[in-house]
Design a protein around this motif. Sequence first.
Motif, short mmCIF file in Angstrom:
data_model
loop_
_atom_site.label_atom_id
_atom_site.label_comp_id
_atom_site.label_asym_id
_atom_site.label_seq_id
_atom_site.Cartn_x
_atom_site.Cartn_y
_atom_site.Cartn_z
N GLY A 1 -11.82 -9.51 -17.82
CA GLY A 1 -11.31 -10.75 -18.41
C GLY A 1 -9.93 -10.59 -19.03
O GLY A 1 -9.13 -11.54 -19.05
N VAL A 2 -9.65 -9.39 -19.55
CA VAL A 2 -8.35 -9.12 -20.18
C VAL A 2 -7.60 -8.09 -19.34
O VAL A 2 -8.20 -7.14 -18.82
CB VAL A 2 -8.55 -8.62 -21.64
CG1 VAL A 2 -7.33 -7.86 -22.16
CG2 VAL A 2 -8.87 -9.79 -22.57
N ARG A 3 -6.29 -8.29 -19.21
CA ARG A 3 -5.46 -7.38 -18.41
C ARG A 3 -5.65 -5.93 -18.84
O ARG A 3 -5.69 -5.62 -20.03
CB ARG A 3 -3.99 -7.80 -18.51
CG ARG A 3 -3.51 -7.89 -19.93
CD ARG A 3 -2.23 -8.69 -20.06
NE ARG A 3 -1.14 -8.03 -19.38
CZ ARG A 3 0.03 -8.59 -19.14
NH1 ARG A 3 0.25 -9.84 -19.53
NH2 ARG A 3 0.97 -7.94 -18.52
N ARG B 1 3.54 -22.24 -15.83
CA ARG B 1 2.99 -21.83 -14.52
C ARG B 1 2.95 -22.98 -13.55
O ARG B 1 2.67 -24.08 -13.90
CB ARG B 1 1.56 -21.29 -14.70
CG ARG B 1 1.60 -19.95 -15.33
CD ARG B 1 0.30 -19.40 -15.82
NE ARG B 1 0.61 -18.43 -16.86
CZ ARG B 1 1.19 -17.26 -16.62
NH1 ARG B 1 1.46 -16.89 -15.39
NH2 ARG B 1 1.49 -16.44 -17.60
N ALA C 1 5.23 -8.69 -22.56
CA ALA C 1 4.19 -9.08 -21.60
C ALA C 1 3.18 -10.02 -22.24
O ALA C 1 2.83 -11.06 -21.67
CB ALA C 1 3.48 -7.83 -21.06
N LEU C 2 2.72 -9.67 -23.44
CA LEU C 2 1.72 -10.52 -24.11
C LEU C 2 2.32 -11.87 -24.50
O LEU C 2 1.68 -12.91 -24.34
CB LEU C 2 1.16 -9.84 -25.36
CG LEU C 2 0.16 -8.72 -25.13
CD1 LEU C 2 -0.58 -8.41 -26.42
CD2 LEU C 2 -0.85 -9.08 -24.04
N ALA C 3 3.55 -11.86 -25.00
CA ALA C 3 4.18 -13.10 -25.47
C ALA C 3 4.35 -14.09 -24.33
O ALA C 3 4.14 -15.29 -24.49
CB ALA C 3 5.52 -12.80 -26.12
N ASP D 1 3.07 -13.75 -20.91
CA ASP D 1 1.99 -13.90 -19.93
C ASP D 1 0.59 -13.88 -20.53
O ASP D 1 -0.39 -14.17 -19.83
CB ASP D 1 2.13 -12.83 -18.85
CG ASP D 1 3.43 -13.03 -18.08
OD1 ASP D 1 3.68 -14.17 -17.64
OD2 ASP D 1 4.21 -12.07 -17.94
N GLY D 2 0.47 -13.53 -21.81
CA GLY D 2 -0.83 -13.58 -22.47
C GLY D 2 -1.75 -12.44 -22.09
O GLY D 2 -1.45 -11.61 -21.24
N LEU D 3 -2.89 -12.42 -22.76
CA LEU D 3 -3.87 -11.33 -22.59
C LEU D 3 -4.73 -11.49 -21.34
O LEU D 3 -5.27 -10.51 -20.83
CB LEU D 3 -4.81 -11.30 -23.80
CG LEU D 3 -4.54 -10.33 -24.92
CD1 LEU D 3 -5.66 -10.43 -25.94
CD2 LEU D 3 -4.45 -8.89 -24.42
N ARG D 4 -4.89 -12.71 -20.88
CA ARG D 4 -5.85 -12.97 -19.80
C ARG D 4 -5.46 -12.26 -18.50
O ARG D 4 -4.29 -12.26 -18.12
CB ARG D 4 -5.92 -14.49 -19.54
CG ARG D 4 -7.13 -14.94 -18.74
CD ARG D 4 -7.05 -16.44 -18.41
NE ARG D 4 -6.75 -17.28 -19.57
CZ ARG D 4 -7.66 -17.68 -20.45
NH1 ARG D 4 -8.91 -17.33 -20.31
NH2 ARG D 4 -7.29 -18.45 -21.47
N GLN D 5 -6.44 -11.66 -17.86
CA GLN D 5 -6.24 -11.04 -16.55
C GLN D 5 -6.12 -12.14 -15.50
O GLN D 5 -6.87 -13.11 -15.53
CB GLN D 5 -7.44 -10.11 -16.25
CG GLN D 5 -7.53 -9.63 -14.82
CD GLN D 5 -6.48 -8.56 -14.50
OE1 GLN D 5 -5.35 -8.59 -14.97
NE2 GLN D 5 -6.86 -7.63 -13.67
N LEU E 1 -1.27 -19.50 -26.60
CA LEU E 1 -0.20 -18.50 -26.47
C LEU E 1 -0.76 -17.09 -26.33
O LEU E 1 -0.27 -16.31 -25.53
CB LEU E 1 0.74 -18.55 -27.67
CG LEU E 1 1.73 -19.71 -27.73
CD1 LEU E 1 2.83 -19.43 -28.74
CD2 LEU E 1 2.34 -19.98 -26.36
N ALA E 2 -1.79 -16.77 -27.11
CA ALA E 2 -2.35 -15.42 -27.09
C ALA E 2 -2.92 -15.08 -25.71
O ALA E 2 -2.75 -13.97 -25.23
CB ALA E 2 -3.42 -15.27 -28.16
N PHE E 3 -3.57 -16.04 -25.07
CA PHE E 3 -4.27 -15.71 -23.83
C PHE E 3 -3.49 -16.07 -22.58
O PHE E 3 -3.66 -15.45 -21.54
CB PHE E 3 -5.68 -16.31 -23.84
CG PHE E 3 -6.54 -15.64 -24.87
CD1 PHE E 3 -7.19 -14.45 -24.58
CD2 PHE E 3 -6.61 -16.13 -26.17
CE1 PHE E 3 -7.93 -13.78 -25.53
CE2 PHE E 3 -7.35 -15.47 -27.15
CZ PHE E 3 -8.00 -14.29 -26.83
N ASP E 4 -2.63 -17.09 -22.67
CA ASP E 4 -1.89 -17.50 -21.47
C ASP E 4 -0.38 -17.33 -21.58
O ASP E 4 0.32 -17.48 -20.59
CB ASP E 4 -2.26 -18.94 -21.12
CG ASP E 4 -3.74 -19.03 -20.76
OD1 ASP E 4 -4.18 -18.21 -19.92
OD2 ASP E 4 -4.45 -19.87 -21.31
N GLY E 5 0.12 -17.05 -22.78
CA GLY E 5 1.54 -16.78 -22.93
C GLY E 5 2.41 -18.03 -22.89
O GLY E 5 1.94 -19.14 -22.65
#
Lengths: 211, 211
Positions: B161-163, B211, A202-204, A206-210, B203-207
């Motif tokens: 802000g974060v999932r 999109r 999931a992180l790889a 789609d990333g961390l952002r909500q 990559l860390a935040f958006d994967g």
Amino acid sequence: MSNRTPAAGQTLAAARPARRGRPGNDVESVLAAAVRLFNDGGYDYTSMVDIAESLRITKSSLYHHVSSKEQLLQMAMDRALDGLFEALSAADRAAGHATALQRLECLVRSSVLVLADRMEFVTLLLRVRGNTAVEQQALRRRREFDARVTALVKQAQAEGGVRPDVDAATAARLLFGMVNSLTEWYRPRRGGATHLADTVTALAFDGLRQR
Amino acid sequence: MSNRTPAAGQTLAAARPARRGRPGNDVESVLAAAVRLFNDGGYDYTSMVDIAESLRITKSSLYHHVSSKEQLLQMAMDRALDGLFEALSAADRAAGHATALQRLECLVRSSVLVLADRMEFVTLLLRVRGNTAVEQQALRRRREFDARVTALVKQAQAEGGVRPDVDAATAARLLFGMVNSLTEWYRPRRGGATHLADTVTALAFDGLRQR
């Protein structure tokens, strides 16, 4: 006392099943002990005497199971690398009916499961630096693995599944940097690996952002 | 000949600036040499004699600059950890006008730059296993860093802000697993670090997914 002797003997046999007439199991316990020592103290600084002592067997008993320290390293490298290459082959076999992105996701998920299952072997693989022929071959296989992951990222970019603004080789290294970090902090527990594989995937992708 | 001597002397001084009346620079070159040896051969297996030999100075000259191998390790750990904690403090100072997500992104970006700039020191930090008091203290500071990153992830989750479906401690470990992997494969080149910091943050935040 005499009527207790067989029971005591059975207890001993039960406590040491790997060293009683089951050579297959014996090699497994020798390999496990060796890899633990290689990881703790370094391959170069671990001797066959150290391995024999940790198993509480004689050096000649040890040589009954394995011919050399190099053989143990080779076996450990194969356990780690064969697992990762099997994950890669499974992803390749899905090429007919899955996109490159789906295969990459599947590969990341499977690799987490391989790492969780073969933690000690992969930890050792990630530490070898190429001082011996066995290590050099392991490094060659790691480079081949990286190249095939990079090729899969490129294909996924060409198909429009992976963002095109990221260098494929860098993306492959960062993906597996995240996966390989498990060897530093993951402690196996029942059912934990599947959940962790989901989290990493999931992180790889789609990333961390909500959202 | 006599009129050439000063020039020859100057050339020698220019070629060896670190060992000519600049003790500050001397400590730097001693530290750099020591950390290279620690990373190549292991801290436990490197002696002060090895360090002196690699610098082509006597052991007593070496002790003129540093009092012990432990002091060199302490300096190296501080270089790595101070850089990372400064990045954390900078993120904290932005708390009044930036969301936790923005501060976390800033921390990841800054950490990549610290790693790229202090690669050898961070590489050593990631390898220490806690056999000495200096190593144990470094591990304590690493754990404190991890705990503060986890707290920041949690705050970003609370702010939306974060999932929320990812365990904060696992997310923090995976984020820095990706960042720390740089020590395994990144080779510094001019301007490369900023671009790499962008890639890691993206990559860390958006994967990886397009999109």
